[in-house]
Design a protein around this motif. Structure first.
Motif, PDB file in Angstrom:
ATOM      1  N   ALA A  36      -6.190  -1.693  12.369  1.00  0.00           N
ATOM      2  CA  ALA A  36      -7.619  -1.963  12.511  1.00  0.00           C
ATOM      3  C   ALA A  36      -7.979  -3.317  11.901  1.00  0.00           C
ATOM      4  O   ALA A  36      -8.767  -4.088  12.471  1.00  0.00           O
ATOM      5  CB  ALA A  36      -8.430  -0.846  11.846  1.00  0.00           C
ATOM      6  N   LEU A  37      -7.375  -3.630  10.748  1.00  0.00           N
ATOM      7  CA  LEU A  37      -7.625  -4.925  10.117  1.00  0.00           C
ATOM      8  C   LEU A  37      -7.049  -6.066  10.956  1.00  0.00           C
ATOM      9  O   LEU A  37      -7.667  -7.125  11.090  1.00  0.00           O
ATOM     10  CB  LEU A  37      -7.028  -4.946   8.708  1.00  0.00           C
ATOM     11  N   SER A  39      -9.209  -2.005   0.158  1.00  0.00           N
ATOM     12  CA  SER A  39     -10.674  -2.154   0.079  1.00  0.00           C
ATOM     13  C   SER A  39     -11.080  -2.665  -1.298  1.00  0.00           C
ATOM     14  O   SER A  39     -11.827  -2.013  -2.046  1.00  0.00           O
ATOM     15  CB  SER A  39     -11.376  -0.825   0.385  1.00  0.00           C
ATOM     16  N   GLU A  73      -2.529   2.839  10.466  1.00  0.00           N
ATOM     17  CA  GLU A  73      -3.755   2.833  11.277  1.00  0.00           C
ATOM     18  C   GLU A  73      -4.774   1.850  10.703  1.00  0.00           C
ATOM     19  O   GLU A  73      -5.406   1.091  11.435  1.00  0.00           O
ATOM     20  CB  GLU A  73      -4.346   4.244  11.316  1.00  0.00           C
ATOM     21  N   LYS A  74      -4.918   1.872   9.367  1.00  0.00           N
ATOM     22  CA  LYS A  74      -5.852   0.935   8.744  1.00  0.00           C
ATOM     23  C   LYS A  74      -5.380  -0.498   8.930  1.00  0.00           C
ATOM     24  O   LYS A  74      -6.188  -1.395   9.217  1.00  0.00           O
ATOM     25  CB  LYS A  74      -5.995   1.248   7.255  1.00  0.00           C
ATOM     26  N   CYS A  76      -5.240  -9.462   5.815  1.00  0.00           N
ATOM     27  CA  CYS A  76      -5.145  -8.022   6.099  1.00  0.00           C
ATOM     28  C   CYS A  76      -4.507  -7.288   4.920  1.00  0.00           C
ATOM     29  O   CYS A  76      -4.984  -6.238   4.479  1.00  0.00           O
ATOM     30  CB  CYS A  76      -4.330  -7.780   7.364  1.00  0.00           C
ATOM     31  N   MET A  95      -6.195  -4.189   2.382  1.00  0.00           N
ATOM     32  CA  MET A  95      -5.711  -2.828   2.598  1.00  0.00           C
ATOM     33  C   MET A  95      -6.270  -1.828   1.584  1.00  0.00           C
ATOM     34  O   MET A  95      -6.501  -0.661   1.911  1.00  0.00           O
ATOM     35  CB  MET A  95      -4.188  -2.797   2.577  1.00  0.00           C
ATOM     36  N   LYS A 147      -1.580   6.917   8.262  1.00  0.00           N
ATOM     37  CA  LYS A 147      -2.940   6.510   7.932  1.00  0.00           C
ATOM     38  C   LYS A 147      -2.981   5.055   7.482  1.00  0.00           C
ATOM     39  O   LYS A 147      -3.888   4.297   7.849  1.00  0.00           O
ATOM     40  CB  LYS A 147      -3.497   7.418   6.833  1.00  0.00           C
ATOM     41  N   ILE A 148      -1.998   4.669   6.680  1.00  0.00           N
ATOM     42  CA  ILE A 148      -1.928   3.283   6.208  1.00  0.00           C
ATOM     43  C   ILE A 148      -1.720   2.332   7.388  1.00  0.00           C
ATOM     44  O   ILE A 148      -2.371   1.286   7.488  1.00  0.00           O
ATOM     45  CB  ILE A 148      -0.792   3.133   5.176  1.00  0.00           C
ATOM     46  N   SER A 191       0.808  -1.219   0.000  1.00  0.00           N
ATOM     47  CA  SER A 191       0.000   0.000   0.000  1.00  0.00           C
ATOM     48  C   SER A 191       0.839   1.264   0.000  1.00  0.00           C
ATOM     49  O   SER A 191       0.309   2.367  -0.176  1.00  0.00           O
ATOM     50  CB  SER A 191      -0.919   0.023   1.228  1.00  0.00           C
TER      51      SER A 191
END
Length: 252
Positions: free
Chosen positions: A128-129, A163, A124-125, A157, A161, A121-122, A111
């Motif tokens: 979360a995954l 979506s 953080e995502k 995951c 990343m 931000k990456i 990503s």
């Protein structure tokens, strides 16, 4: 329902002279948005080749593949790479990860292309995954310090990343014990329930029984298919019986 993939009369061959053969011999298939599809068949039937052709990882010799309204044969390699990176996710039997990176860094690495300034931000995502699939505590572990099931969760995951509109899985439970395989299929069911289409290549009737449509292949063609209702978590034994009965009926 909108079709995410349309494959028309796909031909894919390998070898030359006496060794030449069509691994895919005029295969046509459609996959809808949000659909959960399995592909089954004996070794050499063309299952994985079909998946790689539909995802643009392999070019086709004849026919065409349309993904999300775009004919993949008409796009350049850079655009095709971007489509795979941003709209597709890939999960394999053995996740390919770098030994010199920890779990979190392996998840976020693909990503980072074009998003180098958004590392926070990456990450953080990704966290979360990881929490969603139950490996939040493993982010600093090396890939040699986790189990096969945990590594496969990390692979999921990574696939999520961007979506993606669809996830392709080639025997994603093939190297796992039955408990881990069950847990991975639970995750796939959750992902699909959120609207992501999934296409799995598998030999395992219990895995296929968790999907809603099963394509059966033999000798480079789709010889039959089986449609079953969305899995509700309660009727797995009956579903496995349906799948195995169909396999016996068509001789695979």
């Amino acid at each position: 329902m909108k079709k995410i993939i349309i494959g028309e009369n796909i031909v894919k061959s390998f070898g030359e002279g006496d060794e030449h053969r069509n691994v895919l011999d005029g295969v046509s298939v459609e996959i809808n948005e949000g659909e959960f599809v399995a592909v089954m068949g004996p070794s050499g039937s063309g299952k994985s080749t079909l998946m790689f052709s539909l995802s643009g990882n392999d070019g086709v010799d004849d026919g065409k593949v349309v993904f999300d309204g775009k004919d993949l044969s008409t796009v350049g390699e850079n655009e095709l790479s971007d489509i795979r990176r941003t709209k597709m996710g890939f999960i394999f039997q053995q996740p390919t990860m770098l030994k010199n990176l920890n779990i979190l860094d392996n998840i976020i690495l693909p990503s980072m292309r074009g998003n180098g300034k958004n590392t926070a931000k990456i990450s953080e995502k990704a966290r979360a995954l990881m929490k969603r699939v139950g490996i939040a505590e493993l982010e600093t572990r090396d890939i040699t310090q986790v189990s096969g099931g945990q590594l496969q969760r990390a692979g999921i995951c990574r696939a999520l990343m961007s979506s993606p509109k669809i996830i392709f899985g080639d025997e994603p439970t093939g190297a796992l014990n039955s408990k881990s395989a069950h847990e991975i299929m639970d995750i796939f069911s959750e992902i699909n329930a959120d609207g992501t289409a999934i296409m799995l290549v598998t030999h395992d009737a219990k895995v296929a029984a968790r999907t809603e449509r099963i394509l059966f292949m033999r000798d480079g063609i789709i010889v039959s298919e089986l449609k079953i209702p969305k899995f509700d978590g309660t009727d797995i034994d009956h579903r496995v019986e349906e799948v195995t009965a169909k396999m016996l009926e068509i001789g695979i």
